[in-house]
Motif scaffolding. Structure first.
Motif: not given
Length: 105
Positions: A38-52
């Motif tokens: 769900i979080v990584t489906s947002f544009p621009g969010l990969a693993d590190v920024t999604g975790a943040r």
């Protein structure tokens, strides 16, 4: 001075390696989270920024009543004040700065 500069560069290399290891560990832990897709489906969010972003929002899904509440918490929702014929639209000053920084990245 040259020896001191080399010693500082060696310290910097060790710190950079530690940052890379920490980022890899955080990415690996985030990949096992149920909200990863769900979080990584947002544009621009990969693993590190999604975790943040997930760390700042929290894992409790009912924390925010609606999307507008989350938007206000992140500081992305504008503040509109209307009085008579005048309307003022400004940015939100009270926000979660770490979440806003992750959104900026």
């Amino acid at each position: 001075m040259g020896i001191q500069a080399l010693a500082l560069l060696a310290t910097l290399n060790v710190e950079c390696a530690s940052v890379d290891q920490l980022a890899e560990a955080a990415s690996e832990a985030f990949r096992h989270h149920p909200d990863h897709t769900i979080v990584t489906s947002f544009p621009g969010l990969a693993d590190v920024t999604g975790a943040r972003v997930l760390a700042e929002i929290g894992g409790y899904r009912a924390r925010f009543a609606d999307a507008r509440a989350l938007q206000a918490y992140a500081g992305a929702a504008p503040v509109t004040r209307a009085s008579g014929r005048s309307i003022s639209i400004t940015h939100r000053k009270v926000k979660n700065d770490r979440l806003a920084a992750a959104g900026y990245l």
